[in-house]
Design a protein around this motif. Sequence first.
Motif, PDB file in Angstrom:
ATOM      1  N   SER A 133       0.838  -1.196   0.000  1.00 56.79           N
ATOM      2  CA  SER A 133       0.000   0.000   0.000  1.00 56.79           C
ATOM      3  C   SER A 133       0.874   1.247   0.000  1.00 56.79           C
ATOM      4  CB  SER A 133      -0.940   0.009   1.213  1.00 56.79           C
ATOM      5  OG  SER A 133      -0.210  -0.095   2.417  1.00 56.79           O
ATOM      6  N   PHE A 134       0.353   2.281  -0.633  1.00 60.49           N
ATOM      7  CA  PHE A 134       1.068   3.541  -0.772  1.00 60.49           C
ATOM      8  C   PHE A 134       0.291   4.645  -0.068  1.00 60.49           C
ATOM      9  CE2 PHE A 134       2.442   0.951  -4.286  1.00 60.49           C
ATOM     10  CZ  PHE A 134       3.789   1.254  -4.448  1.00 60.49           C
ATOM     11  N   LEU A 136      -0.601   8.311  -0.012  1.00 60.25           N
ATOM     12  CA  LEU A 136      -0.617   9.287  -1.104  1.00 60.25           C
ATOM     13  C   LEU A 136      -0.876  10.699  -0.606  1.00 60.25           C
ATOM     14  CD1 LEU A 136      -2.654   7.281  -3.779  1.00 60.25           C
ATOM     15  CD2 LEU A 136      -0.201   7.206  -3.272  1.00 60.25           C
ATOM     16  N   VAL A 148       0.782   8.272  -8.603  1.00 66.08           N
ATOM     17  CA  VAL A 148       0.140   6.960  -8.510  1.00 66.08           C
ATOM     18  C   VAL A 148      -1.257   7.053  -9.108  1.00 66.08           C
ATOM     19  CG1 VAL A 148      -0.592   5.103  -6.971  1.00 66.08           C
ATOM     20  CG2 VAL A 148       1.455   6.443  -6.424  1.00 66.08           C
ATOM     21  N   ILE A 159       2.455   3.334 -11.485  1.00 64.37           N
ATOM     22  CA  ILE A 159       3.279   4.368 -10.873  1.00 64.37           C
ATOM     23  C   ILE A 159       3.912   5.161 -12.010  1.00 64.37           C
ATOM     24  CG2 ILE A 159       5.115   4.897  -9.249  1.00 64.37           C
ATOM     25  CD1 ILE A 159       2.888   3.310  -7.963  1.00 64.37           C
ATOM     26  N   TRP A 172       3.178   9.183  -4.090  1.00 64.28           N
ATOM     27  CA  TRP A 172       3.415   8.400  -2.881  1.00 64.28           C
ATOM     28  C   TRP A 172       4.507   9.051  -2.034  1.00 64.28           C
ATOM     29  CZ3 TRP A 172       7.993   6.251  -1.331  1.00 64.28           C
ATOM     30  CH2 TRP A 172       8.952   5.938  -2.298  1.00 64.28           C
ATOM     31  N   ILE A 175       5.420   3.899   2.086  1.00 61.68           N
ATOM     32  CA  ILE A 175       4.945   2.593   1.627  1.00 61.68           C
ATOM     33  C   ILE A 175       4.847   1.651   2.822  1.00 61.68           C
ATOM     34  CG2 ILE A 175       5.361   0.679   0.027  1.00 61.68           C
ATOM     35  CD1 ILE A 175       7.262   2.505  -1.512  1.00 61.68           C
ATOM     36  N   GLY A 215      -3.725   2.333  -3.075  1.00 64.24           N
ATOM     37  CA  GLY A 215      -3.305   3.674  -2.697  1.00 64.24           C
ATOM     38  C   GLY A 215      -4.264   4.233  -1.664  1.00 64.24           C
ATOM     39  N   ARG A 217      -5.396   7.639   0.082  1.00 64.92           N
ATOM     40  CA  ARG A 217      -5.295   9.093  -0.044  1.00 64.92           C
ATOM     41  C   ARG A 217      -5.551   9.763   1.304  1.00 64.92           C
ATOM     42  NH1 ARG A 217      -8.578   9.211  -5.760  1.00 64.92           N
ATOM     43  NH2 ARG A 217      -9.678   7.539  -4.662  1.00 64.92           N
TER      44      ARG A 217
END
Length: 242
Positions: A133-134, A136, A148, A159, A172, A175, A215, A217
């Motif tokens: 998972s990122f 953001l 992303v 990406i 991002w 991580i 992702g 947010r």
Amino acid sequence: MWGIIPAAGNGTRIQPLAFSKELLPVGHRVGEDGAERPKAVSEYLVERMIAGGATKICFVISPTKSDIVRYYGGGIGRADVAFVVQPQAAGLCDAIFRACPLVAPDEPVLIGLPDTIWFPADALARLPDDRLSFLLFPVDDPSLFDAVSLGEGDRVEEIEVKRPGARSHWVWGAIKMPGRVLHELCALWREPGRGDEYIGTLVNAWLARGNEAVGVRAGERYVDVGTLGGWREAVRMLGAQP
């Protein structure tokens, strides 16, 4: 949970300094004696990783960055600290994967960049433990970062590594992943013909093999302190914090 901090870069955008860029003073902290002292930029990431659940911090450093060992070697609160050496600058992926021998497959891993400051400080806690998972953040010019692109259900589609005209304005900043995913990415990176410099191109190849990432947010403000302009922006941002 491990927090991996790649801190082996040369910091050419903000040099010359008399110390590693990760120790650049930005803002201040209050010591145990109640006195105010300058705060190194990397301390913000360390604090955020610990707030996100990290109990072990691994700094990946170059052979010349003994000042980081001196700064953090005495310990970081209750978190254990380890140092791994990247013998020569070979990109972000190489730095991150230097920490692989320390990480068990069933351990969650956080990765962040030590010359950035972002809010909210507790955002890492919003990332899931069971998948890549990122975290953001919205930015005005995504071409300066790794944007992303998300699809249905906030699944990562691509990406966009420092791409002019990037489709997404979400980039991002950190991580999280299970240790097993870190090892999968490392194995892919070691395949003949790869050796990616950037994590974004490697993740794109990993996604193309049928894997999934998400992702989140949850980020609000993000500053890259690796330039003089970014340092000034970070000082302004911290000054505006309540």
